[in-house]
Design an enzyme around this catalytic site. Structure first.
Site, mmCIF file in Angstrom:
data_model
loop_
_atom_site.group_PDB
_atom_site.id
_atom_site.type_symbol
_atom_site.label_atom_id
_atom_site.label_comp_id
_atom_site.label_asym_id
_atom_site.label_seq_id
_atom_site.Cartn_x
_atom_site.Cartn_y
_atom_site.Cartn_z
ATOM 1 N N CYS A 182 0.972 -1.173 -0.010
ATOM 2 C CA CYS A 182 0.185 0.055 0.043
ATOM 3 C C CYS A 182 0.826 1.432 -0.060
ATOM 4 C CB CYS A 182 -1.165 -0.004 1.124
ATOM 5 S SG CYS A 182 -0.168 -0.240 2.764
ATOM 6 N N CYS A 191 9.133 47.316 6.017
ATOM 7 C CA CYS A 191 10.020 48.366 5.769
ATOM 8 C C CYS A 191 10.597 49.166 6.677
ATOM 9 C CB CYS A 191 8.976 49.280 4.760
ATOM 10 S SG CYS A 191 7.896 50.019 5.781
ATOM 11 N N HIS A 201 9.882 48.365 16.538
ATOM 12 C CA HIS A 201 10.675 48.008 17.457
ATOM 13 C C HIS A 201 10.724 49.161 18.260
ATOM 14 C CE1 HIS A 201 11.543 45.039 14.222
ATOM 15 N NE2 HIS A 201 11.672 44.537 15.457
ATOM 16 N N HIS A 259 15.304 43.711 19.815
ATOM 17 C CA HIS A 259 15.237 42.681 18.836
ATOM 18 C C HIS A 259 16.263 43.108 18.003
ATOM 19 C CE1 HIS A 259 10.920 41.197 19.244
ATOM 20 N NE2 HIS A 259 11.516 41.169 20.451
ATOM 21 N N HIS A 293 -1.876 1.302 7.139
ATOM 22 C CA HIS A 293 -2.091 1.267 5.939
ATOM 23 C C HIS A 293 -2.303 2.576 5.201
ATOM 24 C CE1 HIS A 293 -4.543 -0.233 2.454
ATOM 25 N NE2 HIS A 293 -5.646 0.480 2.637
#
Length: 767
Positions: free
Chosen positions: A412, A625, A633, A641, A682
């Site tokens: 199968c 952008c 931020h 970050h 199966h």
């Protein structure tokens, strides 16, 4: 990072034969413990799907090439820089065992600049900053003591990270090969690692080659360790495998003209000789096509070699019929002499003894001869290129019982994979027509399976069994005619090892200072446990897997095969997975224009730390952008970050006023064309055969059965338009669906999905 303890580790002890010539002896690899145990239960461990450290997909390797390692031994060996160093270190079992038993506080000697200095172990672990593999190299951090203080290299810090604290120049980081317990003080510094001897351009063998040679009663196999000159000519030092009687060989020196590369003795369509017959040393012709003085060809290191048959017969102590070919000078191994007997006189290094079964008539002359004899060159009906089944033909050609591919004896996984790939898609049709040395397997695939499926809508189990027998005859796995396999293992075998298809998927690892690119045939989604997904889409799973492993796509793939996160066949990480009928891979590309997630303009930066921030969206890498990035931020939670600048694609420009190109970047999308599902061992499949949301069919190669042990299976293909209804539901609606109450077979698609196949209609035109 995946759990290290639920893996089984190996070191590759010899360079594998073609098509794995790019893999080096000394590499570390692993397999999931549950996956290995499942294969053990079905006695299927001769060929193992292992993952090499630093990569993300399986490679099928013969277990004779793999030496098991403990997790700690694998970590210690991984700290050594070169594969050659690992193989040398592997021979010193005592040193590896001693190092495994060392702990913090142990007094040791550490080799530094050729001198053994006394110290105390202060740190045992990794000095790798990024970890995507289940393990990484383990080194020892040693603080020098007594008179050796101040003669080291650091203060316990490395690359601006402190691992332990000690006085300046009193710390050393070293692998286990430079560490000795104080009660095993070495008398001299360790010998420098010697690289493998270089061979001349005319040398037929290289160190690391797999070879066969003939001894007392049996053929023996092993790896070339060295090639040496002796008064009697060149001798080959071979590290031997166990022989046919299970006896361990060790290292043996064998005359060069008694050694044959295993790649020349390939097992393509091998015809076993009746061992009750006495081998005749006389000339024996094998067929009307190949006889003495026939022009033939064979493949050596993926290159065609042409020669003239000078002798056919049986070599001493070797049961299969062999041939002596006279080839171009410098590409052979002898002058026609074998074990002191001259079978034909030819120039030095122009004679090549090979199995007769691996020779083929020289195509340059045979094709022209066949065309003249036939009087025409038209392809037969079997050779015609039958296109995938059209949308409008599916209902009359495929729907119903005794349709699709008939299952038999655990097939199968193969039936579902073949039906999914070839019934209604042509994205991998190049497999059927590319040049290959495995023409028998390719011919069965095209003429006996794909063409009948597309032309009549039905393939008998005999055709699939024939393919399974051919795969088994390759001795890549002795249970291909009886046992269940993984569909990705089967597809990889066909694409990679049998038909040598170029990998359709190219990944780019973003870890480290340089981007590392690798190719693979499918991608296994790995999930860390730090995620919030409950009812995920395939899009989300792929993005989270790429994010946690620092991966991107190097290019748009023509075909993308994904396997879902799971452990064995019984455990599923998610009770439901929503198939993404369209996979937006724009944000997954390493190169190319990206769109700001807030304003939609051309993005300048990417922020990996914003990936899990649901404030922006539930899916996608976070691109901004300059204007939006500044705003995002400025929030106190995101001020720390670190963003990554994006490369500006050719044809785009940032305007001075807005800081962003006003055009909307194009989106790269793949479409789902098939899903393989598994429940209680199966496999079945769903195929998207047309443009409408309701254009779905469900295939089960063993939907019903007639008779018991002597009966046969009834395959069935049924339309399942209800799937489209559920794919249009919202997440909240799907979450409230009780699986057993879902209409038709939709429950199978959402609850049992295992492998998802995507295609790019535009890229498939160029691949």
């Amino acid at each position: 990072m995946a759990s290290a303890e639920n893996k089984i580790y190996f070191i590759i002890t010899a360079k594998p034969p073609s098509p794995h010539g790019y893999i080096e002896a000394g590499e570390i690899c692993y397999i999931d413990k549950q996956r290995f145990e499942a294969r053990q239960k079905r006695n299927d461990t001769d060929i193992l799907p292992v993952v090499r450290i630093g990569l993300f997909s399986d490679t099928l390797l013969d277990k004779v090439l793999l030496k098991p390692l403990t997790c700690r031994s694998a970590q210690l060996l991984l700290a050594l820089e070169s594969n050659e160093d690992r193989l040398l270190a592997l021979k010193d079992h005592k040193a590896l065992e001693d190092a495994s038993n060392l702990s913090k506080g142990c007094q040791v000697y550490v080799d530094y600049k050729g001198k053994w200095l006394k110290g105390v172990i202060r740190y045992i672990g990794s000095i790798t900053t990024y970890i995507s593999d289940p393990i990484t190299g383990v080194v020892f951090g040693v603080e020098l003591q007594g008179e050796h203080k101040g003669k080291g290299q650091n203060d316990g810090s490395l690359n601006h990270k402190t691992y332990f604290t000690c006085p300046a120049n009193s710390g050393i980081f070293a692998p286990f090969t430079r560490i000795k317990p104080v009660d095993h003080k070495p008398s001299a510094p360790p010998l420098p690692t010697q690289s493998s001897p270089s061979m001349t351009s005319t040398e037929p063998l290289n160190v690391g080659d797999r070879v066969t040679f003939f001894g007392d009663k049996n053929a023996h196999h092993g790896m070339v360790m060295a090639i040496e000159d002796s008064p009697d000519g060149k001798m080959v030092l071979i590290s031997t495998d166990k022989d046919e009687e299970g006896k361990q060989g060790g290292e043996m020196k064998v005359p060069l003209d008694c050694v044959i590369k295993e790649e020349l003795l390939n097992k393509d369509e091998t015809e076993k000789m009746d061992t009750s017959q006495s081998p005749d040393m006389g000339v024996v012709t094998d067929s009307e096509e190949i006889s003495v003085d026939s022009l033939v060809q064979l493949t050596v290191r993926e290159n065609l070699v042409y020669g003239i048959v000078r002798w056919i017969g049986y070599l001493p102590d070797y049961p299969e019929k062999s041939a002596l070919l006279e080839v171009e000078e410098g590409t052979g191994v002898s002058d026609g002499t074998y074990k002191g007997k001259q079978y034909f006189k030819c120039p030095p290094q122009s004679g090549l003894f090979v199995k007769l079964s691996c020779c083929r008539p020289d195509d340059r002359f045979y094709a022209a001869k066949k065309k003249v004899l036939n009087g025409h060159s038209d392809a037969s009906v079997e050779d015609e290129n039958v296109p995938p089944i059209r949308t409008e033909d599916v209902s009359k050609l495929l729907i119903g019982q005794m349709k699709g591919i008939q299952g038999h004896c655990n097939s199968c996984y193969m039936d579902s994979a073949l039906f999914s790939v070839f019934s209604c898609s042509s994205v991998l049709d190049s497999l059927l027509f590319k040049s290959t040395q495995h023409q028998t397997i390719q011919s069965i695939l095209l003429k006996s399976i794909v063409n009948p499926l597309r032309k009549q809508g039905f393939v008998s189990e005999r055709s699939v069994m024939n393919l399974r027998k051919q795969l088994q005859n390759q001795e890549r796995c002795p249970t291909y005619t009886t046992d269940e396999k993984d569909p990705e293992e089967f597809l990889s075998l066909i694409m990679q090892e049998i038909l040598s298809l170029d990998p359709p998927l190219k990944l780019c690892s973003l870890s480290g200072s340089r981007h590392k690119e690798q190719s693979c045939y499918y991608y296994q989604i790995f999930m860390d446990y730090n995620h919030h997904l409950v009812l995920p889409t395939v899009q989300q799973l792929l993005e989270h897997s790429f994010f946690s492993n620092s991966l991107k796509l190097a290019e748009v793939p023509a075909c993308l095969i994904l396997t879902m996160p799971r452990s064995g066949k019984s455990f599923k990480m998610f009770p439901k997975i929503i198939p993404s009928t369209e996979l937006d891979i724009t944000g997954l590309l390493a190169e190319g224009p990206q769109q700001c997630v807030l304003c939609g303009r051309l993005a300048n930066e990417e922020c990996a730390e914003c990936f899990r921030d649901a404030l922006f969206s539930d899916t996608g890498f976070k691109y901004f952008c300059l204007k939006c990035s500044t705003q995002v931020h400025s929030h106190q939670q995101r001020r720390g970050h670190i963003t990554r600048s994006l490369h500006l694609p050719q044809g785009f420009s940032y305007s001075q006023s807005s800081g962003s190109d006003p055009r909307t970047p194009p989106r790269e999308k793949l479409e789902l064309f098939a899903v393989l599902c598994i429940e209680t061992s199966h496999y079945v499949s769903f195929v998207k055969y047309g443009p409408q949301d309701t254009d779905w069919i469900f295939f089960d190669s063993m939907a019903d059965r007639v008779g018991e042990s002597n009966g046969y299976n009834i395959p069935e293909v049924r339309a399942c338009p209800e799937v489209g209804q559920y794919l249009h539901m919202s997440l909240a609606q799907l979450a409230n669906q009780v699986p057993r109450e879902m209409e038709g077979v939709a429950k199978r698609l959402f609850c049992d999905g295992y492998m998802y196949l995507y295609q790019s209609k535009s890229m498939s035109l160029y691949r």
